[in-house]
Design a protein around this motif. Structure first.
Motif, mmCIF file in Angstrom:
data_model
loop_
_atom_site.group_PDB
_atom_site.id
_atom_site.type_symbol
_atom_site.label_atom_id
_atom_site.label_comp_id
_atom_site.label_asym_id
_atom_site.label_seq_id
_atom_site.Cartn_x
_atom_site.Cartn_y
_atom_site.Cartn_z
ATOM 1 N N TYR A 37 0.829 -1.205 0.000
ATOM 2 C CA TYR A 37 0.000 0.000 0.000
ATOM 3 C C TYR A 37 0.866 1.259 0.000
ATOM 4 C CZ TYR A 37 -3.255 3.628 1.223
ATOM 5 O OH TYR A 37 -3.975 4.792 1.202
ATOM 6 N N LEU A 38 1.884 1.286 0.858
ATOM 7 C CA LEU A 38 2.748 2.457 0.948
ATOM 8 C C LEU A 38 3.487 2.713 -0.363
ATOM 9 C CD1 LEU A 38 4.170 1.886 4.529
ATOM 10 C CD2 LEU A 38 2.581 3.693 3.829
ATOM 11 N N ILE A 39 3.934 1.646 -1.014
ATOM 12 C CA ILE A 39 4.617 1.799 -2.294
ATOM 13 C C ILE A 39 3.659 2.370 -3.336
ATOM 14 C CG2 ILE A 39 5.640 0.542 -4.238
ATOM 15 C CD1 ILE A 39 6.903 -1.342 -2.104
ATOM 16 N N LEU A 40 2.466 1.794 -3.431
ATOM 17 C CA LEU A 40 1.498 2.271 -4.418
ATOM 18 C C LEU A 40 1.067 3.700 -4.137
ATOM 19 C CD1 LEU A 40 -0.634 -0.959 -4.898
ATOM 20 C CD2 LEU A 40 1.080 -0.005 -6.459
ATOM 21 N N LYS A 41 0.873 4.030 -2.874
ATOM 22 C CA LYS A 41 0.511 5.395 -2.491
ATOM 23 C C LYS A 41 1.626 6.356 -2.875
ATOM 24 C CE LYS A 41 -1.915 8.477 -0.128
ATOM 25 N NZ LYS A 41 -3.201 8.970 -0.555
ATOM 26 N N GLY A 42 2.843 5.978 -2.577
ATOM 27 C CA GLY A 42 3.989 6.815 -2.922
ATOM 28 C C GLY A 42 4.130 7.012 -4.416
ATOM 29 N N LEU A 43 3.906 5.947 -5.180
ATOM 30 C CA LEU A 43 3.994 6.064 -6.627
ATOM 31 C C LEU A 43 2.960 7.021 -7.195
ATOM 32 C CD1 LEU A 43 4.687 2.342 -7.573
ATOM 33 C CD2 LEU A 43 6.256 4.273 -7.844
ATOM 34 N N SER A 44 1.803 7.082 -6.559
ATOM 35 C CA SER A 44 0.762 7.987 -7.050
ATOM 36 C C SER A 44 1.029 9.438 -6.646
ATOM 37 C CB SER A 44 -0.618 7.553 -6.548
ATOM 38 O OG SER A 44 -0.743 7.779 -5.162
ATOM 39 N N GLU A 45 1.899 9.642 -5.665
ATOM 40 C CA GLU A 45 2.173 10.981 -5.137
ATOM 41 C C GLU A 45 3.502 11.571 -5.594
ATOM 42 O OE1 GLU A 45 0.097 12.724 -3.015
ATOM 43 O OE2 GLU A 45 -1.379 11.123 -3.228
ATOM 44 N N ILE A 46 4.417 10.759 -6.105
ATOM 45 C CA ILE A 46 5.776 11.240 -6.406
ATOM 46 C C ILE A 46 5.761 12.209 -7.585
ATOM 47 C CG2 ILE A 46 6.442 9.369 -7.975
ATOM 48 C CD1 ILE A 46 9.154 9.374 -6.318
ATOM 49 N N SER A 47 6.639 13.188 -7.526
ATOM 50 C CA SER A 47 6.706 14.212 -8.572
ATOM 51 C C SER A 47 8.116 14.262 -9.163
ATOM 52 C CB SER A 47 6.360 15.578 -7.992
ATOM 53 O OG SER A 47 7.400 16.010 -7.128
ATOM 54 N N GLU A 48 8.264 15.021 -10.224
ATOM 55 C CA GLU A 48 9.586 15.190 -10.827
ATOM 56 C C GLU A 48 10.536 15.915 -9.870
ATOM 57 O OE1 GLU A 48 9.334 16.774 -14.770
ATOM 58 O OE2 GLU A 48 8.048 15.126 -15.438
ATOM 59 N N ASP A 49 10.004 16.793 -9.038
ATOM 60 C CA ASP A 49 10.841 17.452 -8.026
ATOM 61 C C ASP A 49 11.400 16.424 -7.044
ATOM 62 O OD1 ASP A 49 10.480 19.999 -9.091
ATOM 63 O OD2 ASP A 49 8.773 20.440 -7.787
ATOM 64 N N ASP A 50 10.589 15.423 -6.717
ATOM 65 C CA ASP A 50 11.060 14.364 -5.825
ATOM 66 C C ASP A 50 12.235 13.609 -6.443
ATOM 67 O OD1 ASP A 50 9.111 14.793 -3.787
ATOM 68 O OD2 ASP A 50 7.641 13.733 -5.011
ATOM 69 N N TYR A 51 12.181 13.391 -7.750
ATOM 70 C CA TYR A 51 13.307 12.721 -8.419
ATOM 71 C C TYR A 51 14.581 13.534 -8.252
ATOM 72 C CZ TYR A 51 9.557 10.208 -10.896
ATOM 73 O OH TYR A 51 8.452 9.472 -11.222
ATOM 74 N N GLN A 52 14.462 14.849 -8.380
ATOM 75 C CA GLN A 52 15.632 15.709 -8.200
ATOM 76 C C GLN A 52 16.154 15.609 -6.771
ATOM 77 O OE1 GLN A 52 17.276 17.197 -10.632
ATOM 78 N NE2 GLN A 52 15.744 16.482 -12.104
ATOM 79 N N ASP A 53 15.242 15.558 -5.795
ATOM 80 C CA ASP A 53 15.658 15.410 -4.391
ATOM 81 C C ASP A 53 16.406 14.096 -4.190
ATOM 82 O OD1 ASP A 53 14.481 17.824 -3.791
ATOM 83 O OD2 ASP A 53 12.704 16.946 -2.856
ATOM 84 N N ILE A 54 15.949 13.050 -4.838
ATOM 85 C CA ILE A 54 16.600 11.731 -4.702
ATOM 86 C C ILE A 54 18.037 11.805 -5.200
ATOM 87 C CG2 ILE A 54 16.621 9.352 -5.547
ATOM 88 C CD1 ILE A 54 13.481 9.568 -5.601
ATOM 89 N N VAL A 55 18.248 12.367 -6.369
ATOM 90 C CA VAL A 55 19.603 12.397 -6.917
ATOM 91 C C VAL A 55 20.495 13.385 -6.178
ATOM 92 C CG1 VAL A 55 18.936 11.546 -9.191
ATOM 93 C CG2 VAL A 55 19.032 14.005 -8.792
ATOM 94 N N ARG A 56 19.888 14.349 -5.509
ATOM 95 C CA ARG A 56 20.671 15.293 -4.687
ATOM 96 C C ARG A 56 20.973 14.714 -3.309
ATOM 97 N NH1 ARG A 56 16.535 19.509 -5.966
ATOM 98 N NH2 ARG A 56 17.064 20.176 -8.055
ATOM 99 N N GLY A 57 20.403 13.568 -3.000
ATOM 100 C CA GLY A 57 20.647 12.925 -1.715
ATOM 101 C C GLY A 57 19.796 13.446 -0.592
ATOM 102 N N LYS A 58 18.683 14.110 -0.904
ATOM 103 C CA LYS A 58 17.839 14.680 0.127
ATOM 104 C C LYS A 58 16.871 13.647 0.712
ATOM 105 C CE LYS A 58 17.866 19.460 -1.398
ATOM 106 N NZ LYS A 58 17.033 20.603 -1.797
ATOM 107 N N ARG A 59 16.757 12.517 0.082
ATOM 108 C CA ARG A 59 15.823 11.507 0.580
ATOM 109 C C ARG A 59 16.480 10.175 0.643
ATOM 110 N NH1 ARG A 59 9.823 13.142 -1.129
ATOM 111 N NH2 ARG A 59 10.127 15.308 -0.825
#
Length: 59
Positions: A37-59
């Motif tokens: 459930y958490l994975i599916l919920k997260g997939l429906s909420e993730i944004s392109e800004d979140d991808y940038q945060d991931i590669v910047r090491g913010k998450r």
């Protein structure tokens, strides 16, 4: 079913959410169900800004 490693800290959060869901609904919610459930919920909420945060090491 594919399996991937989940670090201990993250898994404890999944367990806590499963316990909260069980208490709230008064029905057993398994950790695996909660994780899905958490994975599916997260997939429906993730944004392109979140991808940038991931590669910047913010998450």
């Amino acid at each position: 079913m594919p399996t991937k490693h989940i670090d201990d800290e993250t898994w404890r959060k999944v367990e806590k959410e499963a316990v909260k869901a069980t208490i709230t609904t008064k029905k057993s919610v398994k950790e695996g169900e909660m994780l899905k459930y958490l994975i599916l919920k997260g997939l429906s909420e993730i944004s392109e800004d979140d991808y940038q945060d991931i590669v910047r090491g913010k998450r």
